[in-house]
Design a protein around this motif. Structure first.
Motif, PDB file in Angstrom:
ATOM      1  N   SER A 159       4.033  83.806  86.364  1.00  0.00           N
ATOM      2  CA  SER A 159       4.991  84.851  86.721  1.00  0.00           C
ATOM      3  C   SER A 159       5.918  84.434  87.862  1.00  0.00           C
ATOM      4  CB  SER A 159       4.260  86.136  87.111  1.00  0.00           C
ATOM      5  OG  SER A 159       3.325  85.878  88.138  1.00  0.00           O
ATOM      6  N   ASP A 160       5.520  83.452  88.657  1.00  0.00           N
ATOM      7  CA  ASP A 160       6.424  82.931  89.678  1.00  0.00           C
ATOM      8  C   ASP A 160       6.165  81.445  89.880  1.00  0.00           C
ATOM      9  OD1 ASP A 160       4.222  82.708  91.589  1.00  0.00           O
ATOM     10  OD2 ASP A 160       4.406  84.862  91.870  1.00  0.00           O
ATOM     11  N   VAL A 191      10.582  84.353  91.110  1.00  0.00           N
ATOM     12  CA  VAL A 191      10.092  84.967  89.871  1.00  0.00           C
ATOM     13  C   VAL A 191      10.735  84.257  88.683  1.00  0.00           C
ATOM     14  CG1 VAL A 191      10.075  87.069  88.472  1.00  0.00           C
ATOM     15  CG2 VAL A 191       9.697  87.196  90.954  1.00  0.00           C
ATOM     16  N   PHE A 250      10.014  83.554  84.050  1.00  0.00           N
ATOM     17  CA  PHE A 250       9.332  84.078  82.862  1.00  0.00           C
ATOM     18  C   PHE A 250       9.068  82.957  81.854  1.00  0.00           C
ATOM     19  CE2 PHE A 250      12.155  87.217  84.749  1.00  0.00           C
ATOM     20  CZ  PHE A 250      11.260  88.225  85.066  1.00  0.00           C
ATOM     21  N   THR A 285      -4.861  86.308  84.446  1.00  0.00           N
ATOM     22  CA  THR A 285      -4.519  86.463  83.032  1.00  0.00           C
ATOM     23  C   THR A 285      -5.605  85.858  82.159  1.00  0.00           C
ATOM     24  OG1 THR A 285      -2.217  86.224  83.670  1.00  0.00           O
ATOM     25  CG2 THR A 285      -2.707  86.090  81.329  1.00  0.00           C
TER      26      THR A 285
END
Length: 466
Positions: A159-160, A178, A180, A296
């Motif tokens: 995410s970053d 940040v 994606f 995650t």
């Protein structure tokens, strides 16, 4: 409890998953009555071979237990060590069972395909007499801890992305951006993001009148010789583009920076789990460190007792931890009872409804936040979720200690944040105390000194410069 004709005494079971069968206890109590020696050998790149000695029963009434024991051992060793050739030494029938499982249409076809992608060669299973078992050939490598000179440390997260400029071991600049990466199919997006981070840190080093002397990269995935073989960061990149633009993405970015600077800057790429363990080792000033990040997925890294990395996969998210036949299936690999469903946000989401919590978030991260918010309010249902994960963890750390020489375990990741993380640590320690008194370590959160080292700063120490 009794499982496959093996009596397994268990004092602690998760309240929300009382059918849990701790795989380490199964191995231990199964092996107590087995007498026929066999050896499992796993070969990986560079001619390295790991060997595991065990015993089986070889009797009709224990045939199912024998098959299960060897299947789970092979699975664990493959996702721990990595490899493209498995040799079962000492039992032709069990070798045939593993050959069938790791065939094109077998129950472990996913594992076969994954290892073929990593090692770029056909995955094979063979049988040998026990007397002809291979000898172990392992080569650990020194990793990091190089603090001389001016360096760039880059940490690629889902995410970053984080980058640090480090001079003589001290970060002079760090930033988080940040991005994606998991949802973008164009690898130029990833490349430009990586290169931009390199340039930002390089500019800070040049401002100090220093020369950039090395780049260290911490990145999720499997890396061999600085090449990306498999990584969730590039999940959406088509396979035909992956080989051309992703396998060498970090070395290409380092070359692009070198071209701009007018001199070659060495780069070293390592799995982010290993770099987490390295950060822990640097912070504690000790070795034999396992780092486990519960986010995650379950990300694991390991620095051995000599301060080296072993060149192992350490992808324990896909190694088995639970023997129950109705364990939750991992959608990716198709197997059941693997770590990803116990030590990640998926584990929290799995247990929450069993505790009577209805989750409404659109994404797994949002659902995790709902349970965390309840925990901060002292909700007893959320407490049961974290207590159950603590029981899972205590049993599983004992399993990991069967395969790894562990002196410290550092627990990280968003699942470990807040009050829930404290409960997980406390309960896991209690399970180890009560069921595994021979194990001396207890899970711990990284202390302030370890946190200060940081992932990107630890990554900066990877390349050796002169």
């Amino acid at each position: 409890m009794k499982f496959l004709n093996v009596e397994i005494p268990v004092k602690n079971l998760p309240e929300l998953d009382e059918s849990f069968v701790p795989l380490g206890l199964f191995f231990e109590h199964y092996e107590r009555g087995a007498t026929k020696p066999i050896c499992i050998a796993v070969e990986r790149s560079g001619g390295q071979i790991g060997t595991w000695e065990t015993k089986v029963y070889g009797t009709p009434e224990m045939e199912q237990a024998d098959r299960y024991h060897v299947d789970r051992l092979v699975k664990f060793l493959l996702w721990s060590w990595g490899g493209y050739k498995v040799t079962i030494c000492g039992d032709e029938k069990l070798a045939q069972s593993i050959q069938a499982a790791y065939s094109k249409d077998g129950s472990r076809a996913f594992d076969k395909g994954f290892m073929e992608q990593v090692y770029e060669t056909e995955f094979v299973v063979q049988s040998l007499p026990y007397a002809q078992r291979p000898k172990a050939v392992q080569r650990a490598e020194s990793i990091g801890r190089h603090t001389n000179g001016a360096r760039i440390g880059f940490d690629a997260g889902g995410s970053d992305r984080k980058v640090s400029a480090v001079i003589d071991g001290e970060p002079i600049y760090s930033e988080e951006v940040v991005w994606f990466p998991k949802v973008i199919s164009d690898p130029d997006y990833h490349f430009q993001g990586i290169l931009a981070a390199f340039h930002t840190a390089a500019a800070k080093i040049l401002e100090k009148g220093r020369k950039v002397e090395g780049i260290g990269v911490s990145s999720a995935g499997v890396y061999i010789d600085n090449r990306c073989m498999v990584a969730s960061l590039f999940l959406k990149v088509p396979p035909e583009v992956f080989d051309r633009k992703v396998k060498n993405i970090y070395t290409r970015a380092a070359k692009a920076l070198s071209d701009t600077l007018g001199y070659e800057v060495p780069v070293v790429v390592a799995n982010d789990g290993d770099v987490s363990a390295l950060a822990g080792a640097m912070g504690l000033g000790e070795n034999g460190i396992m780092g486990i990040a519960m986010g995650t997925s379950e990300a694991v890294g390991y620095v051995d007792a000599d301060g080296n990395i072993c060149g192992w996969l350490n992808e324990l998210a896909f190694a088995p931890v639970d023997g129950q036949p109705d364990a939750m299936e991992d959608e990716w690999s198709g197997d059941i009872g693997c770590g990803v469903k116990y030590f990640s946000q998926d584990g929290v989401i799995k247990l929450a409804p069993r505790a009577g919590i209805s989750l409404h978030g659109a994404s797994p991260a949002e659902k995790l936040k709902e349970v965390q918010a309840l925990m901060e309010q002292g909700d007893p249902r959320a407490q049961k979720v974290y207590e159950s994960i603590g029981v899972y963890l205590g049993h599983t750390l004992a399993l990991y200690a069967k395969f790894y020489d562990i002196h410290h375990v550092q627990m990280m990741g968003r699942v470990m944040s807040g009050k829930g993380g404290d409960i997980i640590l406390d309960v896991a320690s209690k399970v180890l105390e009560e069921e595994y008194p021979h194990i001396s370590f207890r899970p711990e959160a990284p202390d302030e000194k370890t946190r200060r080292v940081g992932q990107s700063a630890a990554a900066a120490s990877l390349p050796e410069t002169h």
